[in-house]
Structures are given as C-alpha cells and as structure tokens.
Scaffold this active site. Structure first.
Site, mmCIF file in Angstrom:
data_model
loop_
_atom_site.group_PDB
_atom_site.id
_atom_site.type_symbol
_atom_site.label_atom_id
_atom_site.label_comp_id
_atom_site.label_asym_id
_atom_site.label_seq_id
_atom_site.Cartn_x
_atom_site.Cartn_y
_atom_site.Cartn_z
ATOM 1 N N ASP A 113 -19.590 47.772 24.255
ATOM 2 C CA ASP A 113 -20.199 47.202 23.060
ATOM 3 C C ASP A 113 -21.054 48.205 22.298
ATOM 4 O O ASP A 113 -21.269 48.048 21.092
ATOM 5 C CB ASP A 113 -21.055 45.989 23.426
ATOM 6 C CG ASP A 113 -20.227 44.735 23.658
ATOM 7 O OD1 ASP A 113 -19.015 44.767 23.369
ATOM 8 O OD2 ASP A 113 -20.797 43.733 24.127
ATOM 9 N N ARG A 118 -18.652 35.843 34.467
ATOM 10 C CA ARG A 118 -19.159 37.195 34.199
ATOM 11 C C ARG A 118 -19.944 37.753 35.379
ATOM 12 O O ARG A 118 -19.797 38.918 35.744
ATOM 13 C CB ARG A 118 -20.073 37.192 32.972
ATOM 14 C CG ARG A 118 -19.405 36.967 31.647
ATOM 15 C CD ARG A 118 -20.397 37.149 30.507
ATOM 16 N NE ARG A 118 -20.769 38.544 30.375
ATOM 17 C CZ ARG A 118 -20.156 39.412 29.569
ATOM 18 N NH1 ARG A 118 -19.145 39.025 28.832
ATOM 19 N NH2 ARG A 118 -20.555 40.657 29.498
ATOM 20 N N TYR A 158 -11.820 26.479 30.233
ATOM 21 C CA TYR A 158 -11.002 26.961 31.356
ATOM 22 C C TYR A 158 -11.848 26.923 32.626
ATOM 23 O O TYR A 158 -13.081 26.949 32.569
ATOM 24 C CB TYR A 158 -10.428 28.355 31.113
ATOM 25 C CG TYR A 158 -11.420 29.419 30.702
ATOM 26 C CD1 TYR A 158 -12.158 30.137 31.643
ATOM 27 C CD2 TYR A 158 -11.591 29.739 29.353
ATOM 28 C CE1 TYR A 158 -13.032 31.128 31.259
ATOM 29 C CE2 TYR A 158 -12.470 30.731 28.959
ATOM 30 C CZ TYR A 158 -13.184 31.434 29.914
ATOM 31 O OH TYR A 158 -14.055 32.419 29.525
#
Length: 396
Positions: A300, A114, A223
């Site tokens: 969001d 991120r 991952y």
C-alpha cells in the site's frame, strides 16, 4: 532523502512496517539468506480488519514462501464467486472455483481472516535466524549514502542497513520522503464490516460462495472464514457528497438509507456489520519512482488500491517475492530496487485502475445498471476473461 554517514553499513535490510507486506518481505528475504530487521510502529504486532480473498496468484506466492500447507488449517475454499443484483435479487453471473478453475490456474481460490494470514507469515519469519522484528519502532525519517541507509525511529532509536523497504502502509512516511506527493485520494466510499457465527445466517443458499450483492452506490459481500465457522460481511456505500470531498463519513443511518431500495434480505444483512467502526476507502493513481537509491516502497505504500479485485494483500505478497529475488540476484542494491519497481509498476498500476473501473461497474444505477446487468448475464459460462491476467500471476 539523501545524506551521509561515517558508520559502516550493515548488510541487514531494514523494513518499515510489520503488516502483511512487511512480514512477507522479511520472510522472503530471510528464506533467501538475507538478514532483515522489521521496524513496526505499533506496540504489538497484529492485523486490523476482517476477511481477505486470496486468488490463485496469491496462493502460489504462499507456496513460494513455504506456508501454503498452513493455509489449509484456517482458510475456507468457496465453491463460486457470485454476483447478484441487490435491487431485484436476480443472480447476474458466477465463476465456478472447482476443478476446471484450479486446473487452469494451478492453485485454488481461498478466503482467510487477515489476522490468521498475518500470524502465519509472522510465525514463519520468526523461525528464521536472520530475521529480527521490533515493535514500537515507527520509522520517522531516513538518510542514505553510497553504502547504506540510516533510519531514525519515532522513539529516537537509530539503525543503519544496506537498504530500506517502506512497507508502512497507505500514509507511508517513507513514501513522503521518496515521492512527497501528498495524501492518498479519498474514493468517496465508506466500508462497514463485521463477522458473525455461521449459525446466525438464516439463508444458506450462498453460504459456501463468495457472494456480492450490487446496487446503486452500494455493494455487500459475504463469505465464510476460519474453516467456515464464521461469516464475514462487508457493506460499502458512497454518495455524491463524499465523492466531492465532504469531510465527514457516511454514518450508519445514511448507509441504511442507501440500502433501503434493496430487497429485504439484503437490508437485513446490514445487521451483521458493526456500526461503531468504519473505513474510509482511499487509493492513489499509479505513480512511478518509488525507488530512490537504497530505498523503495512496497504494498500500500507503493500502490494502494480499492478492494474491487480483492488484490491489495495479494499484490503486497507478490511484491515481497519479486523484491527478494531482485535483491539476492543483483549485486548492486540501487539497481536491484529499480529492477524490482520496473517489474511491479505496470501490473500493480493496472490493478489500481481496474479496481476503480469495477467500482463504477458494481455501483451502477439507472441506465448504467441495465447495461451492466445485460453485459454480465451474457458472460460465457465458466469464463474468467476479465481477470485471467490477475490469476495467472507472475513469473517465479
């Protein structure tokens, strides 16, 4: 909230929130020639969290924003998306992400930290002459009139602009003024996350994949990030008490108890997640009306979603590009923001509801687990029919 002002409106667009959605909005508007001022509550810009999955729809947006080439320096490109039953260790299905996948959608599937994605967007936005980014400027309230929006920040500073974009997250103050629809829905799930050096991963069978182990009331995702140097780990658990409104979260001991029925290798992976920090997962029902005059919501703040389609950040970046296009092609600001919402509402609402469905699908137990496993093991090889509509993206 409506109001009045005698101060002439600036042509500058104000953006509340300097996360991925807010900075992507500044970048998209700045590239279109608009002046933008980002007002971020935190004292320093940065993203809290770990890994993100970027489907081809998101990669396409990064191409549109002019930063896809930078992605290659920090992202990882997995070979497959794999689902495995955490109780018996059997592979249920996979989606291959190679040449056929990329030919179908035009762009690859990638995963990224991120903070790396945020920094890419931030560097590109700061390089534009019309973009200003201010920290310690949390938006507390706003009023508007026919010509502009007046914003008051938590520290008392005031700004006037042509429009206000509320990209201030799950507990958005801008949303509270526009919709006043209360707190987000607590989903009854808690996430624990952690990143470890790739050398700590003993079983490398799926080291080059995005792999999800699924079980009753749980799943665990792994991952690689940062060019493959580290492994991202996310463990999510739920229980009936959380679903029915228990205030306290699921602690590490309870998480381990929920995972205790999994195969030993999956239980061992809990050692890769931090136990001192957790995230209580929340979302909202699809709700229209995020635009009010010269103010609107994004990411969001508008349509928070659970992570089961890995599309939260992707939707925020899609929002940014659509918003910039509407604002720069529709002279009337109010009409531009309504057009933006109209284009985004059904797609993002479908993401919200589909993510809830896939939560139940992944966390199935008992007979529902048998049905789930039967369905996914019979999926046609190479099929992406469930998510084809997601990865095909939006019209640009």
């Amino acid at each position: 909230m409506m109001g009045s002002s005698s101060t002439p409106a600036s042509d500058e667009i104000l953006v509340a929130g300097g996360g991925i959605g807010g900075i992507a909005t500044a970048l998209a508007l700045g590239r279109a020639g608009r002046a933008v001022r980002v007002l971020e509550r935190a004292a320093e810009l940065g993203e809290i969290g770990y890994g993100l999955q970027l489907g081809p729809n998101a990669y396409r947006i990064l191409v549109e924003l002019g930063i896809a080439d930078k992605l290659k320096e920090v992202a990882f490109y997995p070979n497959n998306l794999v689902m495995i039953d955490a109780i018996d260790g059997k592979e249920l299905t996979r989606i291959e992400l190679g040449d056929a996948f990329q030919e179908r959608y035009g762009y690859p599937y990638s995963v990224i930290h991120r903070s790396d994605l945020h920094q890419m967007l931030l560097d590109a936005a700061r390089a534009l002459p019309g973009v200003s980014i201010e920290t310690s400027r949390g938006v507390a309230s706003f009023t508007q009139d026919a010509t502009g929006v007046d914003v008051v920040c938590e520290d008392g500073s005031q700004y006037r602009g042509a429009a206000l974009i509320g990209a201030d997250g799950l507990k958005s103050r801008v949303r509270a003024s526009i919709l006043n629809d209360g707190a987000p829905r607590v989903a009854g799930q808690v996430a624990y996350r952690g990143v470890v050096p790739i050398e700590e991963i003993e079983d490398a069978t799926h080291a080059d994949d995005v792999v999800m182990w699924v079980g009753p009331d749980l799943h665990l995702v792994q991952y690689r990030l940062r060019g493959g140097k580290v492994m991202n780990n996310v463990a999510v658990v739920e229980n009936e008490a959380m679903r029915t409104g228990r205030a306290e979260t699921i602690g590490p001991e309870e998480m381990e108890a929920i995972f205790s029925h999994c195969i030993p290798s999956v239980q061992k992976m809990l050692g890769f997640v931090r136990k001192d920090r957790h995230w209580v997962l929340q979302d909202r029902d699809p709700t229209p009306g995020w635009s009010l005059g010269r103010a609107t919501l994004l990411g969001d703040a508008a349509h928070p979603t659970l992570q089961y389609l890995a599309q939260g950040a992707c939707m925020a970046m899609e929002d940014a590009v659509v918003l910039a296009r509407k604002v720069t092609t529709t002279p009337d600001v109010d009409a531009a923001l309504v057009a933006y919402e109209n284009e985004r509402y059904l797609r993002t609402g479908r993401i919200q509801l589909s993510s809830r469905f896939f939560c139940g699908f992944c966390h199935a137990g008992g007979g529902a687990r048998d049905v789930r496993n039967s369905i996914v093991t019979k999926r046609p090889k190479g099929s992406t029919f469930e998510i084809d509509w997601v990865y095909r993206g939006i019209d640009l």
